[in-house]
Design a protein around this motif. Structure first.
Motif, mmCIF file in Angstrom:
data_model
loop_
_atom_site.group_PDB
_atom_site.id
_atom_site.type_symbol
_atom_site.label_atom_id
_atom_site.label_comp_id
_atom_site.label_asym_id
_atom_site.label_seq_id
_atom_site.Cartn_x
_atom_site.Cartn_y
_atom_site.Cartn_z
ATOM 1 N N HIS A 12 -64.092 -5.944 26.414
ATOM 2 C CA HIS A 12 -65.460 -5.626 27.144
ATOM 3 C C HIS A 12 -66.445 -5.306 25.800
ATOM 4 C CE1 HIS A 12 -63.285 -6.676 30.577
ATOM 5 N NE2 HIS A 12 -62.544 -6.042 30.979
ATOM 6 N N ARG A 13 -67.186 -5.377 25.760
ATOM 7 C CA ARG A 13 -68.448 -5.683 25.171
ATOM 8 C C ARG A 13 -69.483 -3.872 25.948
ATOM 9 N NH1 ARG A 13 -70.267 -8.309 21.093
ATOM 10 N NH2 ARG A 13 -72.346 -7.434 21.708
ATOM 11 N N PRO A 15 -71.037 -0.113 26.059
ATOM 12 C CA PRO A 15 -71.053 1.471 24.611
ATOM 13 C C PRO A 15 -69.993 1.854 24.065
ATOM 14 C CG PRO A 15 -72.564 0.864 26.308
ATOM 15 C CD PRO A 15 -71.561 -0.146 26.986
ATOM 16 N N SER A 16 -70.206 2.688 23.273
ATOM 17 C CA SER A 16 -69.030 3.100 22.894
ATOM 18 C C SER A 16 -68.177 4.038 23.709
ATOM 19 C CB SER A 16 -69.336 3.858 21.465
ATOM 20 O OG SER A 16 -70.366 5.047 21.576
ATOM 21 N N THR A 17 -68.816 4.798 24.706
ATOM 22 C CA THR A 17 -68.719 5.836 25.106
ATOM 23 C C THR A 17 -67.971 5.674 26.171
ATOM 24 O OG1 THR A 17 -70.467 7.539 24.545
ATOM 25 C CG2 THR A 17 -69.118 8.059 26.675
ATOM 26 N N GLU A 18 -68.424 4.257 27.195
ATOM 27 C CA GLU A 18 -66.981 3.605 28.243
ATOM 28 C C GLU A 18 -66.442 2.748 27.259
ATOM 29 O OE1 GLU A 18 -70.122 0.985 30.938
ATOM 30 O OE2 GLU A 18 -71.796 3.017 29.894
ATOM 31 N N LYS A 19 -65.833 2.528 26.780
ATOM 32 C CA LYS A 19 -65.156 1.782 26.016
ATOM 33 C C LYS A 19 -63.688 2.625 25.969
ATOM 34 C CE LYS A 19 -65.160 -2.187 23.801
ATOM 35 N NZ LYS A 19 -64.910 -4.000 23.307
ATOM 36 N N LEU A 66 -65.123 -2.588 36.428
ATOM 37 C CA LEU A 66 -64.446 -2.973 35.341
ATOM 38 C C LEU A 66 -63.341 -1.844 36.177
ATOM 39 C CD1 LEU A 66 -66.446 -2.797 32.529
ATOM 40 C CD2 LEU A 66 -64.962 -4.834 33.557
ATOM 41 N N ILE A 67 -63.842 -0.944 36.693
ATOM 42 C CA ILE A 67 -62.447 -0.129 37.475
ATOM 43 C C ILE A 67 -62.949 -0.018 38.618
ATOM 44 C CG2 ILE A 67 -61.555 0.440 35.130
ATOM 45 C CD1 ILE A 67 -63.772 3.659 36.388
ATOM 46 N N THR A 68 -61.850 0.849 40.176
ATOM 47 C CA THR A 68 -61.831 1.397 41.035
ATOM 48 C C THR A 68 -61.893 2.474 41.033
ATOM 49 O OG1 THR A 68 -60.217 0.406 41.938
ATOM 50 C CG2 THR A 68 -61.825 -1.330 42.500
#
Length: 84
Positions: A12-13, A15-19, A66-68
């Protein structure tokens, strides 16, 4: 730990914090169900992020689909990774 979930998180592309948060959640995820329930403090400790930052990142990952996340009474939330 689900290597499949971790490999998917890398695709997934984001932002770094979310990744980083997504990768940490994938690390905790059950390989069969994709569910995990680490606290924001646990994720923050492992990633070096403030627990409030973790909470905001989880909210953004939910909005991206991407999540629940389902709150449990007096416990950490149950988070499910969504396969794509």
């Amino acid at each position: 730990m689900g290597f499949n979930q971790i490999n998917e998180a890398f695709k997934h592309r984001l932002p770094s914090t979310e990744k980083l948060v997504l990768l940490c959640l994938a690390h905790f995820a059950n390989t069969k169900t994709g569910q995990c329930w680490p606290s924001n403090n646990q994720v923050g400790h492992l990633t070096g992020l403030n627990p409030q930052t973790v909470s905001r990142a989880i909210g953004r990952l939910v909005r991206r689909g991407l999540i629940t996340s389902r709150r449990r009474h007096n416990q950490s939330s149950v988070i499910s990774l969504i396969e794509r």
